[in-house]
Design a protein around this motif. Structure first.
Motif, PDB file in Angstrom:
ATOM      1  N   GLY A 150       0.829  -1.205   0.000  1.00 15.90           N
ATOM      2  CA  GLY A 150       0.000   0.000   0.000  1.00 15.90           C
ATOM      3  C   GLY A 150       0.854   1.242   0.000  1.00 15.90           C
ATOM      4  N   GLU A 151       1.924   1.225   0.791  1.00 15.47           N
ATOM      5  CA  GLU A 151       2.836   2.368   0.827  1.00 15.47           C
ATOM      6  C   GLU A 151       3.948   2.229  -0.214  1.00 15.47           C
ATOM      7  N   TRP A 152       4.354   0.964  -0.453  1.00  8.17           N
ATOM      8  CA  TRP A 152       5.393   0.687  -1.451  1.00  8.17           C
ATOM      9  C   TRP A 152       4.853  -0.315  -2.466  1.00  8.17           C
ATOM     10  N   ARG A 153       5.180  -0.077  -3.737  1.00  7.96           N
ATOM     11  CA  ARG A 153       4.705  -0.938  -4.811  1.00  7.96           C
ATOM     12  C   ARG A 153       5.876  -1.666  -5.462  1.00  7.96           C
ATOM     13  N   LEU A 154       5.662  -2.963  -5.719  1.00  5.51           N
ATOM     14  CA  LEU A 154       6.669  -3.740  -6.437  1.00  5.51           C
ATOM     15  C   LEU A 154       6.584  -3.413  -7.913  1.00  5.51           C
ATOM     16  N   GLN A 155       7.725  -3.151  -8.515  1.00  5.44           N
ATOM     17  CA  GLN A 155       7.775  -2.824  -9.933  1.00  5.44           C
ATOM     18  C   GLN A 155       7.959  -4.102 -10.746  1.00  5.44           C
ATOM     19  N   LYS A 156       6.943  -4.441 -11.485  1.00  4.62           N
ATOM     20  CA  LYS A 156       6.935  -5.706 -12.218  1.00  4.62           C
ATOM     21  C   LYS A 156       8.127  -5.838 -13.154  1.00  4.62           C
ATOM     22  N   ARG A 157       8.489  -4.752 -13.812  1.00  6.10           N
ATOM     23  CA  ARG A 157       9.572  -4.809 -14.798  1.00  6.10           C
ATOM     24  C   ARG A 157      10.955  -4.923 -14.155  1.00  6.10           C
ATOM     25  N   HIS A 158      11.018  -4.761 -12.848  1.00 10.56           N
ATOM     26  CA  HIS A 158      12.319  -4.765 -12.171  1.00 10.56           C
ATOM     27  C   HIS A 158      12.497  -5.999 -11.282  1.00 10.56           C
ATOM     28  N   ILE A 159      11.795  -7.075 -11.598  1.00  7.56           N
ATOM     29  CA  ILE A 159      11.955  -8.329 -10.868  1.00  7.56           C
ATOM     30  C   ILE A 159      12.887  -9.235 -11.668  1.00  7.56           C
ATOM     31  N   ARG A 160      13.967  -9.656 -11.047  1.00  9.57           N
ATOM     32  CA  ARG A 160      14.942 -10.538 -11.685  1.00  9.57           C
ATOM     33  C   ARG A 160      15.207 -11.730 -10.766  1.00  9.57           C
ATOM     34  N   ARG A 175      17.784 -16.255  -5.698  1.00  9.37           N
ATOM     35  CA  ARG A 175      18.005 -14.869  -5.295  1.00  9.37           C
ATOM     36  C   ARG A 175      17.148 -14.019  -6.215  1.00  9.37           C
ATOM     37  N   VAL A 176      16.336 -13.158  -5.640  1.00  2.72           N
ATOM     38  CA  VAL A 176      15.393 -12.349  -6.417  1.00  2.72           C
ATOM     39  C   VAL A 176      15.686 -10.879  -6.162  1.00  2.72           C
ATOM     40  N   ARG A 177      15.946 -10.157  -7.219  1.00  4.00           N
ATOM     41  CA  ARG A 177      16.137  -8.708  -7.127  1.00  4.00           C
ATOM     42  C   ARG A 177      14.823  -8.033  -7.479  1.00  4.00           C
ATOM     43  N   VAL A 178      14.391  -7.127  -6.624  1.00  4.32           N
ATOM     44  CA  VAL A 178      13.091  -6.473  -6.802  1.00  4.32           C
ATOM     45  C   VAL A 178      13.254  -4.965  -6.626  1.00  4.32           C
ATOM     46  N   GLY A 179      12.632  -4.238  -7.505  1.00  6.79           N
ATOM     47  CA  GLY A 179      12.560  -2.787  -7.337  1.00  6.79           C
ATOM     48  C   GLY A 179      11.235  -2.400  -6.708  1.00  6.79           C
ATOM     49  N   VAL A 180      11.272  -1.580  -5.667  1.00  4.21           N
ATOM     50  CA  VAL A 180      10.040  -1.093  -5.038  1.00  4.21           C
ATOM     51  C   VAL A 180      10.012   0.430  -5.131  1.00  4.21           C
ATOM     52  N   ARG A 181       8.813   0.962  -5.282  1.00  6.24           N
ATOM     53  CA  ARG A 181       8.646   2.408  -5.449  1.00  6.24           C
ATOM     54  C   ARG A 181       7.591   2.905  -4.482  1.00  6.24           C
TER      55      ARG A 181
END
Length: 440
Positions: A150-160, A175-181
């Motif tokens: 709700g406060e932070w969103r996972l960026q679908k395009r930045h999941i590796r 190991r999963v790299r995730v970008g959150v915004r």
């Protein structure tokens, strides 16, 4: 053709696969992907010489975002009938077909059944790692608490995703790299997840154990354990923080007497976590009732590999089983359950005890034996092992040295088959050397 010593076996496809041109023939017919070195690409091999062999082959491409890495799970059987029966079961399941278009197949001449990764019938949720929508939802529910939904969103395009380890039918580690915004501010953060996919019962138990231990250890020590982030019962996976640091077994600069003393001290403090609450919350780390049968089964496999030493191997398995009986009667405490050199990470100057898959209530001396055995297997100096024990003894008593010798021998016996499973061309000599150390 590859020069590799093979043991006696009843599997028509084993020699063509490991020593012949079977994989190359499959490549030529468009069934599998090419690899530069098949032995180097085999990540898992488990042979039952009379009945079956499981092999995983992992390639170098793929594994980015929602694209699985190149991979195949192979089952070799002793006859065509068993292979056909197994393949019929594969056909009854819906297979994931990757971008390369490779599908499950049966090679009747080799009595081999092959299925592309991630088609593992015993780990059905493994395929969901590569389903972007499902995987993103699961990660959203198993995120670190400082980045709430709700406060932070996972960026679908930045999941590796990066596949680190895979044991067919048991678990896969990523190991999963995730970008959150941030939902309102222009703020982005890159996070790393440590994700394990397993069977439902095992993952649920592992999550409960790791949470209890993490809470009991707290954050006020000079060592710690990874922070649990979440558990997906629907997908049968656990997520924890990815510890950014250096593994002891892979970082020569960390190899020192002082380091080993610190590791021993940290393990002893873990073993101090005991009492009624631990007994009520945690299950047994090792089932002694089945361990004897497991040692006998391993002894049978080793005897097939080295038939000239079969009597000695059978006697060792029986003697180890007998000598485990006094250890079984020892007091219980919280134990790691699989404590070897690769389970130690240094986060800066802080010791982190990772991989709590086998943690629970158990006998501390088995952890000591496992760590010492891993040092022996790696050819480390004896003074490092003594420093490890000295660090441990500064917190709690090491215990009966004869029981410790049994614990070391037990773990060395367990490790003795590794040279064959890792396709070391000198495996007959390596296994014989380890067994001689066990016997002594």
């Amino acid at each position: 053709m590859t020069s590799f010593p093979l043991p006696d076996h009843r599997l028509p496809g084993l020699e063509p696969l490991l020593c012949g041109s079977l994989w190359v023939d499959w490549v030529a017919s468009g069934r599998v992907f090419p690899v530069e070195n098949l032995h180097a690409s085999i990540g898992y091999l488990r042979l039952k010489p009379e009945t079956s062999c499981r092999v995983t082959v992992i390639g170098t491409s793929g594994g980015k975002g929602d694209r699985p890495p190149e991979g195949f799970l192979l089952h070799l059987y002793p006859d065509r009938e068993r292979a056909r029966t197994a393949f019929d079961k594969v056909l009854r399941r819906e297979a994931v077909i990757g971008e390369d278009g490779l599908t499950p197949f049966l090679d009747e001449d080799a009595c081999a059944v092959a299925a592309p990764f991630p088609n593992d019938p015993e780990l059905p949720s493994l395929r969901h790692v590569y389903d972007p929508t499902r995987f993103r939802r699961a990660l959203s529910k198993t995120r670190p608490p400082q980045y709430p939904q709700g406060e932070w969103r996972l960026q679908k395009r930045h999941i590796r995703t990066e596949l680190l380890a895979y044991k067919p039918g048991r678990r896969a580690v990523f190991r999963v790299r995730v970008g959150v915004r941030h939902a309102e501010r222009d703020e982005k953060v890159r996070l790393y997840w440590h994700v394990k996919v397993g069977t439902p019962e095992v993952t649920a138990a592992n999550d409960a154990t790791s949470r209890w231990i993490a809470a009991a250890v707290g954050d006020g020590r000079d060592w710690r354990v990874p922070t649990p982030w979440g558990f997906s019962a629907e997908r049968s996976w656990i997520s924890t923080e990815w510890v950014l640091g250096n593994h002891l077994g892979a970082t020569p600069s960390l190899e020192s007497v002082d380091t080993m003393r610190r590791v021993g001290h940290s393990l002893a403090e873990l073993h101090q976590l005991t009492g009624a609450e631990a007994a009520a919350e945690l299950s047994e780390s090792l089932c002694f009732e089945t361990e004897g049968a497991s040692l006998v089964s391993l002894g049978d496999d080793l005897a097939h590999l080295l038939p000239q030493k079969s009597e000695m191997i059978t006697a060792l398995a029986a003697e180890l089983t007998r000598r485990l009986a006094p250890i079984q009667e020892s007091p219980r405490s919280v134990v790691h359950g699989d404590f070897h050199r690769d389970q130690i990470v240094f986060d800066g100057d802080r010791v982190v005890l990772v991989d709590l898959d086998n943690a629970g209530l158990g006998v501390p001396i088995l952890d000591l034996g496992a760590f010492l055995a891993s040092g022996i297997a790696a050819g480390r100096p004896e003074e490092e092992g003594e420093a490890f024990l000295a660090g441990y003894a500064a917190v709690r008593d090491v215990g009966d040295r004869s029981l410790l010798s049994t614990a070391v021998a037990h773990q060395l016996f367990r490790r003795s088959i590794f040279p064959f499973r890792t396709l070391d061309p000198t495996w007959p000599t390596q296994i014989a050397t380890i067994l001689a150390r066990v016997e002594s």
